[in-house]
Write a protein that holds these residues in place. Structure first.
Motif, PDB file in Angstrom:
ATOM      1  N   GLU A   1      -9.006 -13.287  -4.383  1.00 26.78           N
ATOM      2  CA  GLU A   1      -7.614 -13.172  -3.949  1.00 26.78           C
ATOM      3  C   GLU A   1      -6.686 -13.940  -4.886  1.00 26.78           C
ATOM      4  O   GLU A   1      -5.600 -13.457  -5.242  1.00 26.78           O
ATOM      5  CB  GLU A   1      -7.465 -13.685  -2.519  1.00 26.78           C
ATOM      6  N   GLN A   2      -7.091 -15.139  -5.295  1.00 22.56           N
ATOM      7  CA  GLN A   2      -6.276 -15.927  -6.214  1.00 22.56           C
ATOM      8  C   GLN A   2      -6.169 -15.255  -7.579  1.00 22.56           C
ATOM      9  O   GLN A   2      -5.106 -15.253  -8.205  1.00 22.56           O
ATOM     10  CB  GLN A   2      -6.872 -17.330  -6.361  1.00 22.56           C
ATOM     11  N   ALA A   3      -7.270 -14.686  -8.040  1.00 24.02           N
ATOM     12  CA  ALA A   3      -7.257 -14.014  -9.338  1.00 24.02           C
ATOM     13  C   ALA A   3      -6.321 -12.811  -9.321  1.00 24.02           C
ATOM     14  O   ALA A   3      -5.547 -12.590 -10.267  1.00 24.02           O
ATOM     15  CB  ALA A   3      -8.674 -13.583  -9.714  1.00 24.02           C
ATOM     16  N   ALA A   4      -6.374 -12.019  -8.249  1.00 19.26           N
ATOM     17  CA  ALA A   4      -5.505 -10.849  -8.150  1.00 19.26           C
ATOM     18  C   ALA A   4      -4.037 -11.263  -8.079  1.00 19.26           C
ATOM     19  O   ALA A   4      -3.170 -10.626  -8.689  1.00 19.26           O
ATOM     20  CB  ALA A   4      -5.886 -10.015  -6.933  1.00 19.26           C
ATOM     21  N   GLU A   5      -3.746 -12.336  -7.353  1.00 16.92           N
ATOM     22  CA  GLU A   5      -2.366 -12.810  -7.254  1.00 16.92           C
ATOM     23  C   GLU A   5      -1.873 -13.327  -8.601  1.00 16.92           C
ATOM     24  O   GLU A   5      -0.723 -13.101  -8.984  1.00 16.92           O
ATOM     25  CB  GLU A   5      -2.264 -13.904  -6.201  1.00 16.92           C
ATOM     26  N   LEU A   6      -2.736 -14.023  -9.336  1.00 19.34           N
ATOM     27  CA  LEU A   6      -2.367 -14.486 -10.674  1.00 19.34           C
ATOM     28  C   LEU A   6      -2.012 -13.300 -11.564  1.00 19.34           C
ATOM     29  O   LEU A   6      -1.018 -13.330 -12.298  1.00 19.34           O
ATOM     30  CB  LEU A   6      -3.522 -15.284 -11.276  1.00 19.34           C
TER      31      LEU A   6
END
Length: 239
Positions: free
Chosen positions: A182-187
């Motif tokens: 989720e953090q990677a996609a948001e980044l």
């Protein structure tokens, strides 16, 4: 959608531009202005916690999908939380270094190739997902796809989808295994470079590297650019 890209420099210089001083390089892919799907191309990723640069097949399809789904060459950012891509989002985040990519406009038989690159002509770093498992029956079992998103601004005139490009430091963070999916996609969504960072120029279909004509408002002077044969249709699976 990025059916071809321009990876015309050697691995050592791409690694230096990315800010990696100690990446292990494994591979033999030659620099090319016309990298095509179905070939092995240079990518960056983390291997056992250490930076790695190696040649990986452009295209992905797991063995269980043979006969059910075609080989994919791109993946839509908005779909990567689905079952098909989620494992790669967790363990297979990668970066593809390049100097630009190609899109085509116009009617069939009269298609115009466009070379899209950073305005400052610096290397760019496209986000990717990859499988590093050994390929048993087809190289796509251990291949990569480029991540794409909706084009913005004037780039919509060239194609409605674009690869996700980040600055080197942000792309390196994308590779951090401590980031959740989720953090990677948001980044990726938050830090992708916008259309103001890019210029696009017409590229001829000749075998040489002729002069090109800058698109109105593209913000770059005409100069030598690579030839780009029109690609076969490529698939971005809506999974």
């Amino acid at each position: 959608m990025c059916g071809r890209f321009d990876q015309n420099d050697i691995a050592r210089r791409y690694v230096a531009a990315f800010g990696w001083a100690d990446a292990a390089y494994r591979g033999q892919a030659e620099p090319t202005h016309n990298a095509t799907p179905g070939t092995a191309r240079l990518i960056f990723h983390m291997h056992g916690g250490a930076p790695a640069a190696e040649d990986i097949y452009w295209g992905y399809r797991p063995s269980w999908a043979v006969g059910k789904l075609p080989v994919a060459y791109q993946a839509r950012l908005e779909k990567i939380h689905g079952n098909y891509w989620r494992r790669l989002l967790q363990t297979g985040r990668a970066v593809v270094p390049a100097h630009g990519w190609y899109e085509w406009t116009g009617e069939k038989g009269k298609r115009q190739a466009w070379h899209i690159h950073r305005k400052d002509r610096a290397p760019l770093f496209m986000l990717a997902l990859a499988s590093f498992a050994p390929a048993r029956d087809h190289p796509a079992e251990g291949g990569f796809v480029l991540l794409t998103t909706d084009s913005q601004g004037g780039m919509v005139d060239v194609h409605d989808r674009s690869p996700l490009v980040l600055e080197a430091a942000d792309a390196a963070t994308w590779l951090d295994s401590d980031l959740s999916p989720e953090q990677a996609a948001e980044l990726a969504r938050a830090l992708a470079l916008g259309p103001d960072c890019f210029a696009w120029e017409q590229a001829t279909l000749a075998s040489a590297r002729p002069a090109v004509k800058a698109a109105p408002g593209a913000g770059a002077a005409a100069e030598a650019a690579p030839a780009a044969p029109e690609p076969a249709p490529q698939l971005s699976l809506p999974l």
